[in-house]
Design a protein around this motif. Structure first.
Motif, PDB file in Angstrom:
ATOM      1  N   UNK A  42     -75.544   1.788 -46.076  1.00 43.86           N
ATOM      2  CA  UNK A  42     -74.712   3.368 -44.373  1.00 43.86           C
ATOM      3  C   UNK A  42     -75.769   3.361 -43.296  1.00 43.86           C
ATOM      4  N   UNK A  43     -76.710   2.698 -42.833  1.00 41.32           N
ATOM      5  CA  UNK A  43     -77.902   1.850 -41.418  1.00 41.32           C
ATOM      6  C   UNK A  43     -77.518   3.368 -40.620  1.00 41.32           C
ATOM      7  N   UNK A  47     -75.953   5.614 -36.400  1.00 40.92           N
ATOM      8  CA  UNK A  47     -75.389   6.502 -36.118  1.00 40.92           C
ATOM      9  C   UNK A  47     -75.334   8.252 -35.467  1.00 40.92           C
ATOM     10  N   UNK A  48     -75.051   7.954 -33.670  1.00 45.73           N
ATOM     11  CA  UNK A  48     -74.837   9.058 -33.585  1.00 45.73           C
ATOM     12  C   UNK A  48     -74.505  10.505 -33.093  1.00 45.73           C
ATOM     13  N   UNK A  49     -74.744  11.142 -31.404  1.00 51.90           N
ATOM     14  CA  UNK A  49     -74.250  12.352 -31.438  1.00 51.90           C
ATOM     15  C   UNK A  49     -73.973  12.679 -29.467  1.00 51.90           C
ATOM     16  N   UNK A  50     -72.805  13.151 -29.341  1.00 49.51           N
ATOM     17  CA  UNK A  50     -73.057  13.319 -27.590  1.00 49.51           C
ATOM     18  C   UNK A  50     -72.710  14.833 -28.256  1.00 49.51           C
ATOM     19  N   UNK A  69     -78.959  18.707 -38.598  1.00 53.37           N
ATOM     20  CA  UNK A  69     -77.739  17.612 -39.220  1.00 53.37           C
ATOM     21  C   UNK A  69     -78.934  15.897 -39.806  1.00 53.37           C
ATOM     22  N   UNK A  70     -79.963  16.461 -39.095  1.00 55.61           N
ATOM     23  CA  UNK A  70     -80.345  14.902 -39.041  1.00 55.61           C
ATOM     24  C   UNK A  70     -79.746  14.178 -38.080  1.00 55.61           C
ATOM     25  N   UNK A  71     -79.048  14.269 -37.211  1.00 54.07           N
ATOM     26  CA  UNK A  71     -78.782  13.176 -36.366  1.00 54.07           C
ATOM     27  C   UNK A  71     -79.819  13.049 -35.313  1.00 54.07           C
ATOM     28  N   UNK A  72     -79.992  11.472 -34.773  1.00 58.23           N
ATOM     29  CA  UNK A  72     -81.587  10.671 -34.905  1.00 58.23           C
ATOM     30  C   UNK A  72     -80.963  10.096 -33.288  1.00 58.23           C
ATOM     31  N   UNK A  73     -79.236  10.119 -32.907  1.00 65.79           N
ATOM     32  CA  UNK A  73     -79.485   9.430 -31.621  1.00 65.79           C
ATOM     33  C   UNK A  73     -78.697  10.549 -30.876  1.00 65.79           C
ATOM     34  N   UNK A 360     -75.234  11.910 -42.079  1.00 61.49           N
ATOM     35  CA  UNK A 360     -76.686  11.790 -42.483  1.00 61.49           C
ATOM     36  C   UNK A 360     -77.803  12.209 -42.936  1.00 61.49           C
ATOM     37  N   UNK A 361     -77.299  13.254 -44.370  1.00 59.37           N
ATOM     38  CA  UNK A 361     -78.184  13.775 -45.462  1.00 59.37           C
ATOM     39  C   UNK A 361     -77.065  12.370 -46.606  1.00 59.37           C
ATOM     40  N   UNK A 362     -76.972  11.251 -46.183  1.00 58.21           N
ATOM     41  CA  UNK A 362     -75.967  10.440 -46.967  1.00 58.21           C
ATOM     42  C   UNK A 362     -77.622   9.348 -47.533  1.00 58.21           C
TER      43      UNK A 362
END
Length: 540
Positions: A42-43, A47-50, A69-73, A360-362
């Motif tokens: 999954x890497x 995966x980021x978010x605006x 949510x675990x967003x890192x970017x 991101x929780x996967x």
């Protein structure tokens, strides 16, 4: 002869047994490889978010939601110190990794509409913000979708290229990314060859990617003849890299078009700056066929499936990253063609009200390299206590915002106590208990400027909690000496076990091959003995 026949039968049985063992071993290795692929598939660090702040948005709540949510970017649409501080605070408290890309859109570089005089004070402030947050700010986006707004041709194009080049020269030795998000019509078809050759040449100096915004959802809304699974990417999961989904086809087309710029640009990295799918629409648009079609696909199931399909293709697409648009719904956004009311429902915070359901929780990317954990530095603590005082004032004096201020004050206070209990008081030199020690510090001009700009902006932004305004779509290196504590991830144990299994498998296969060769030689010898015996007895 009977003895030879019996011996051959015995060897045949042994050979069959060896073959079964070999088949079982191959199956075990296949399962092991599947395990490794699943662990690394999954890497989600890519995966980021605006982080676009709607008119009715509240940055502290949005930053806290992103961390949950675990967003890192995170990709900003400006370089707001307030937003960066809120992200640093909540990611530090949540012990989540974080990288931020700031931005200087054309309307801020050359206010008010991108065609005025260049604002060098804004550019100096941008560079200062990047440098005082160098541990979490990894680069800057220069302009936003410039070609469709007329900033890729003539003098406007030259002004854009000049700023891209200037910021590249300023930041390349600091390991920062400097790039631009282009809309797909800017790149498809690739007709501005000389212009994009100059862009790609500048990007090469920082090894930054060509970034494109891709929206299969909007394409489907515009032209319903597109197969819904093709737009969602459902047909592409686990399939070939080309011809299975629109994202695959668009990226393949972009790679091919980049080759037109010249062989020196053939390996330029690529990134998706925006992509999203509306999770809602509103009331059913009775009587309008096109709007009815948009309504049918603007729902939780389609939106969630689109993001899960992106997750499953993070590696096979070979991109440097993908940023989902966006974090928050925008209830006050105009309903424009082709998505109409769907434009208001791109926020994944609304899609994943239960943060544990977010992609991101996967496979928590905070448990994997290469990103780093942020820390609450001295400037952040200074800002934190100023914020606590402002929140207390609002709770005491503004009834309409008292509940929200009190809730944030309670939450932040508790999280700060947990953070300091784990990381130690040395991370909080601005706490009242450290006032005497802090007063003995020598003056540091950069740090003082950071404190001043941070606190001034906070006072402007949070005197009234409703005073936050949209900074959104319309308008690194780890250098901190305080490293994050080492963390053990069960995934590394799995990788080690998988590696051991692979070595054991290779040894086992080699052993079986050698045994099989020996058995074949034995059979050949027995057949030779049997032939000799037949010759001696006169048999044909």
């Amino acid at each position: 002869g009977d003895q030879v026949t019996s011996a051959k039968h015995a060897v045949s049985i042994a050979t069959m047994a060896r073959a079964c063992s070999l088949a079982l071993l191959w199956a075990a290795l296949a399962a092991q490889n599947t395990l490794v692929a699943a662990l690394d598939y999954h890497d989600l660090t890519k995966l980021g978010v605006n982080f676009a702040i709607p008119a009715d948005g509240y940055p502290p709540a949005l930053a806290r939601k992103a961390a949950d949510m675990g967003v890192v970017r995170v990709k900003l649409f400006d370089w707001s110190n307030e937003t960066i501080y809120q992200l640093r605070k909540y990611y530090s408290f949540a012990e989540k990794k974080l990288e931020i890309m700031v931005a200087i859109p054309q309307w801020k570089a050359n206010p008010p509409d991108g065609r005025g005089a260049r604002d060098w004070n804004a550019i100096a402030d941008l560079l200062h913000t990047i440098r005082v947050n160098t541990d979490i700010v990894t680069g800057v986006f220069v302009y936003n979708e410039p070609c469709i707004h007329g900033f890729c041709d003539g003098q406007a194009g030259e002004d854009y290229l000049a700023l891209l080049s200037y910021l590249t020269k300023e930041l390349k030795d600091e390991g920062k990314m400097v790039t631009t998000p282009f809309s797909s019509p800017c790149l498809f078809p690739m007709v501005r060859i000389p212009f994009f050759q100059r862009v790609a040449g500048i990007l090469q100096q920082t090894n930054s990617p060509i970034t494109v915004n891709l929206y299969p959802y909007l394409d489907y809304c515009f032209r319903e003849s597109i197969d819904i699974n093709y737009a969602l990417g459902s047909q592409g999961v686990g399939g070939p890299l080309m011809g299975w989904s629109q994202i695959d086809a668009d990226i393949a087309r972009l790679r091919n078009d980049v080759k037109k710029l010249g062989p020196q640009f053939a390996n330029t990295p690529l990134m998706i700056g925006e992509s999203g799918w509306a999770h809602g629409y509103g009331a059913y648009p009775q009587g309008d066929v096109q709007k009815e079609n948009v309504w049918k696909v603007s729902n939780f199931d389609h939106s969630n499936q689109f993001y899960l399909n992106l997750v499953n293709r993070l590696q096979t697409l070979g991109l440097q990253g993908i940023y989902i648009f966006g974090l928050a719904d925008e209830s006050q956004k105009p309903a424009i063609f082709p998505a109409w009311e769907g434009e208001k429902f791109f926020g994944i915070a609304g899609l994943y009200a239960d943060s544990s359901k977010a992609p991101w929780h996967i496979d928590d990317p905070s448990q994997h390299p290469p990103l780093k954990f942020p820390l609450m530095n001295e400037a952040a603590w200074t800002r934190f206590y100023a914020e606590q005082g402002s929140l207390q004032w609002v709770a005491d004096n503004q009834p309409e915002f008292a509940a929200r201020a009190s809730e944030q004050l309670k939450f932040d206070t508790a999280q700060a106590q947990k953070y300091k209990a784990k990381h130690g008081e040395e991370h909080d030199a601005t706490h009242p208990s450290h006032q005497h020690h802090h007063a003995q510090h020598h003056h540091h001009p950069v740090r003082e400027l950071e404190h001043k700009s941070s606190n001034d902006e906070f006072v402007r932004a949070s005197h009234h909690l409703a005073a936050y305004h949209r900074h959104g779509k319309e308008e690194q290196k780890w250098e901190n000496s305080m490293q994050a504590p080492a963390r053990f991830s069960p995934f590394w144990a799995s990788y080690a076990a998988a590696g051991f299994m692979a070595v054991a498998g290779i040894v086992g296969i080699a052993t079986l091959v050698r045994r099989s060769q020996s058995e074949r030689a034995t059979v050949s010898l027995l057949e030779h003995v049997e032939d000799e015996a037949k010759l001696e007895t006169g048999e044909e």
